[in-house]
Design an enzyme around this catalytic site. Structure first.
Site, short mmCIF file in Angstrom:
data_model
loop_
_atom_site.label_atom_id
_atom_site.label_comp_id
_atom_site.label_asym_id
_atom_site.label_seq_id
_atom_site.Cartn_x
_atom_site.Cartn_y
_atom_site.Cartn_z
N ASN A 259 0.70 -1.30 0.14
CA ASN A 259 -0.02 0.07 0.01
C ASN A 259 0.96 1.22 0.00
OD1 ASN A 259 -2.49 -1.72 -0.07
ND2 ASN A 259 -2.79 -1.18 2.09
N ARG B 183 -12.44 -3.83 -13.07
CA ARG B 183 -11.27 -4.84 -12.78
C ARG B 183 -12.06 -6.27 -12.88
NH1 ARG B 183 -7.52 -1.52 -10.91
NH2 ARG B 183 -8.11 0.17 -9.48
N HIS C 89 -17.05 3.67 -13.44
CA HIS C 89 -16.73 2.90 -12.33
C HIS C 89 -17.73 2.36 -11.79
CE1 HIS C 89 -15.59 2.72 -7.69
NE2 HIS C 89 -14.60 2.10 -8.57
N HIS D 32 -15.45 -2.97 1.55
CA HIS D 32 -15.59 -2.25 0.18
C HIS D 32 -16.77 -1.87 -0.21
CE1 HIS D 32 -15.02 -2.24 -4.32
NE2 HIS D 32 -13.91 -1.72 -4.18
#
Length: 699
Positions: free
Chosen positions: A60, A390, A450, A607
């Site tokens: 990260n 993704r 997105h 998430h």
């Protein structure tokens, strides 16, 4: 004057945009990694999982420098010193980042050396440094070096004919100091050895030379130990690891290119050699060597980070799958199939009767794959439309889309080529889909797509019916086992019509569309959120109970923060569950004393984006692909969808909001000054939101 407010607090009400009311977004993002690293120190965690959390904090930090620090440096190089909402100019932000990054790096290596390595050694998992090799191990490693490593190396001596080479982003390199002359009479001073990506960064010793069940040696150690074999005739005076991190933000000017895919492909070739932003060197690297590296990378001492161990610490994670110790890992679980979608059920018959909610990773992503599989083979299905941000390599999802196209169905896929670090994979995906006859759209210039949407159009009798899947997370089978996300399958006509309109907008050219149920960025989502916050303010002003609960990955949009401050001062109770960066300061007297912010860090990456508004006894609950960030609300194409079925809405509330507000095992509370404190468990029983859902929903 509002009861209980002083003149001073009333002044604050009139100026909720003051710098001191906002935390810096970059520093808030960096702070998240301290919470991740804390998992590596938690003795309640399985040992190999603790090691993985340490590696996550390290990787990260790499991305933080590649993106956030790189962008700050760009602003400075362009002469843009404008401060953000917190009032800090870019130069000051960089100085504070260095201070916190140094602390994080120091803690990472401390955890590795003093906590994880000793604990792993007790379990028979050892990492051997050169001073701990036995004579037998050294002989084997020397043979391994000569047979497996030396043939693929290309050591480079530095002289006028061999200037300092281009060093690939985040690659492992060894600077070797030499004394002597070669066959041509050239004096040796310094050489560089780059570790090819084809070589493993950790080598496991075979059983015949191991003194423990699992023993590993770092590749860097072999390169340093046997450096003399790469430079025969020279004496090696010293060898030192280093690694450079480069700017990984792509800068394609989309409005100025005719073919975005071609432009991105060209840009990706150069990404590995973009402008450096950080130099990591071994702790014992001499100053003259460090100075030479800094000069060649055009960096300063402020960009140098000395590492008390391997410079590529995140690579330790590679042993996770090599060590067969179930007792040192999380207990495996089997995501359940949705009770509504039992094995062999016709997905469209089920969804046609009632909405289906999926809560990943506890419930299987296979239900989504089955919807797409059945759509590909169902003769009554006429069209499939999907967004892909993704996906992951070798996903069966792609096979289903290809199969549908080859079966003569109209298949349209919106592939977002600019998904950070997945650009190359998405270009390959787009090419493969196009070659199968899928109509591929790259979205809208200037706005990343997105949103997570799947639309199936099916003929039923004389009518066409739309079936929809909307989600907070990507269509990615691997991350669906690692991330918490919410998905909704529905055949509700108004939602289907809205999704159809969004797809039309993405693939065609037209005016702003009017949606009935969905909120969409960059058009109505921001406005819809602000209207609902204002509605809670009005309810509080009328003496009615008013409350907002929202969870997301990050919160940094200043106008949203200011609206939440106004809501707090008006009497609205606000609970925010923000996994990562939050620029709002909770608990400020007279300003945000009714706002509480918590972050939950556990086995799964949080998430889901869920927004709940009390609405005077008629609560509204939405799920979304969007965080409350400027980029999501203003610069991306996102969708926010309501959960209209009251039973399902209550389930989302219970599982993703109330459950997390009760967590006293893995939750952290944001303090007004920007630091986080772990929730005190107290005298009551321990409650982990994630473990509760594992017990409730999985097999």
């Amino acid at each position: 004057m509002l009861a209980g407010h002083t003149d001073r607090s009333m002044d604050a009400l009139n100026d909720l945009s003051r710098n001191e009311l906002y935390l810096n977004r970059e520093l808030a993002a960096l702070e998240f990694n301290f919470r991740v690293l804390a998992q590596a120190r938690d003795p309640r965690m399985p040992l190999l999982e603790r090691m993985r959390f340490m590696c996550i904090s390290s990787s990260n930090l790499d991305e933080f420098f590649e993106v956030r620090v790189a962008v700050l440096r760009q602003h400075i190089s362009y002469g843009d010193a404008r401060p953000g909402p917190d009032g800090l100019p870019p130069g000051e932000v960089l100085a504070r980042i260095r201070e916190r990054a140094l602390a994080l790096v120091g803690e990472q290596y401390l955890v590795w050396a003093e906590e994880l390595q000793p604990a792993l050694a007790e379990e028979g998992v050892r990492f051997l440094t050169r001073d701990r090799w036995s004579a037998r191990q050294k002989r084997w490693l020397q043979g391994y070096f000569r047979n497996e490593i030396l043939p693929v190396l290309s050591p480079l001596g530095l002289d006028p004919a061999h200037p300092f080479p281009r060093i690939l982003n985040k690659s492992l390199n060894i600077a070797v100091v030499l004394e002597g002359r070669d066959a041509f009479g050239r004096a040796g001073h310094m050489a560089l050895v780059r570790a090819p990506r084809s070589l493993p960064r950790l080598i496991r010793l075979p059983a015949q030379v191991s003194d423990a069940p699992c023993e590993f040696v770092f590749l860097a150690g072999l390169l340093q130990q046997f450096a003399a074999e790469m430079f025969p005739g020279f004496t090696v005076q010293g060898s030192y690891q280093f690694r450079v991190t480069r700017n990984s933000e792509l800068t394609v000017e989309e409005e100025e290119v005719e073919n975005l895919a071609s432009a991105l492909t060209a840009e990706l070739i150069e990404r590995g050699f973009a402008r450096p932003v950080r130099l990591e060197v071994a702790e014992n690297c001499p100053k003259p060597i460090t100075d030479l590296l800094m000069a060649n990378f055009e960096l300063t001492e402020q960009d140098v980070y000395r590492c008390a161990g391997p410079v590529n610490l995140s690579r330790v994670v590679s042993i996770f799958d090599q060590v067969d110790r179930a007792d040192l890992k999380f207990r495996p679980f089997t995501p359940r199939l949705s009770p509504s979608l039992v094995q062999g059920a016709n997905v469209f018959e089920v969804i046609g009767k009632r909405d289906v909610l999926l809560h990943h990773p506890y419930e299987s992503f296979q239900s989504v794959m089955e919807m797409l599989r059945q759509a590909a083979t169902d003769p009554d299905v006429l069209a499939i439309k999907q967004t892909l941000y993704r996906v992951g390599s070798d996903s069966p999802l792609v096979e289903h889309l290809v199969e549908a196209a080859r079966a003569g169905k109209d298949v349209t896929v919106v592939v977002e080529l600019r998904a950070r670090f997945d650009e190359e994979a998405n270009i390959r995906l787009a090419n493969r889909l196009q070659s199968a006859g899928v109509q591929v759209v790259y979205g809208v210039v200037g706005y990343k797509t997105h949103a997570k949407m799947l639309l199936v159009v099916r003929r039923e009798g004389r009518k066409l019916r739309r079936y929809v899947h909307l989600a907070t997370g990507n269509y990615h089978q691997i991350t669906s086992r690692l991330y918490t996300d919410i998905g909704l399958m529905t055949a509700q006509a108004e939602i289907g019509e809205d999704v159809h309109k969004v797809f039309q907008q993405l693939s065609g050219l037209g005016p702003t569309i009017k949606l009935t149920r969905l909120l969409q960025s960059p058009f109505t989502l921001y406005k819809g959120l602000m209207q609902r916050i204002e509605r809670e303010i009005r309810h509080a002003g009328a003496g009615k109970p008013a409350r907002i609960i929202a969870r997301m990955n990050a919160l940094n949009e200043p106008s949203v923060v200011e609206a939440l401050y106004r809501a707090s001062t008006a009497g609205v109770e606000i609970d925010l569950i923000v996994r990562g960066a939050c620029t709002l300061r909770p608990g400020l007297p007279g300003i945000s004393e009714r706002i509480r912010v918590r972050s939950v860090v556990g086995r799964f990456l949080e998430h889901s984006r869920v927004y709940w508004f009390a609405n005077d006894g008629a609560p509204e609950l939405f799920c979304s692909s969007a965080d409350w960030m400027e980029r999501n609300l203003m610069q991306r194409i996102e969708v926010c969808f309501p959960i209209l079925d009251a039973t399902l809405a209550q389930r989302v509330y219970d599982e993703t909001l109330a459950n997390y507000l009760s967590d006293n095992a893995q939750a952290w509370i944001l303090q007004p000054d920007g630091h986080y404190e772990r929730v005190a468990r107290g005298d009551g029983p321990s409650h982990s939101a994630q473990r509760t859902l594992l017990a409730k929903l999985t097999g």
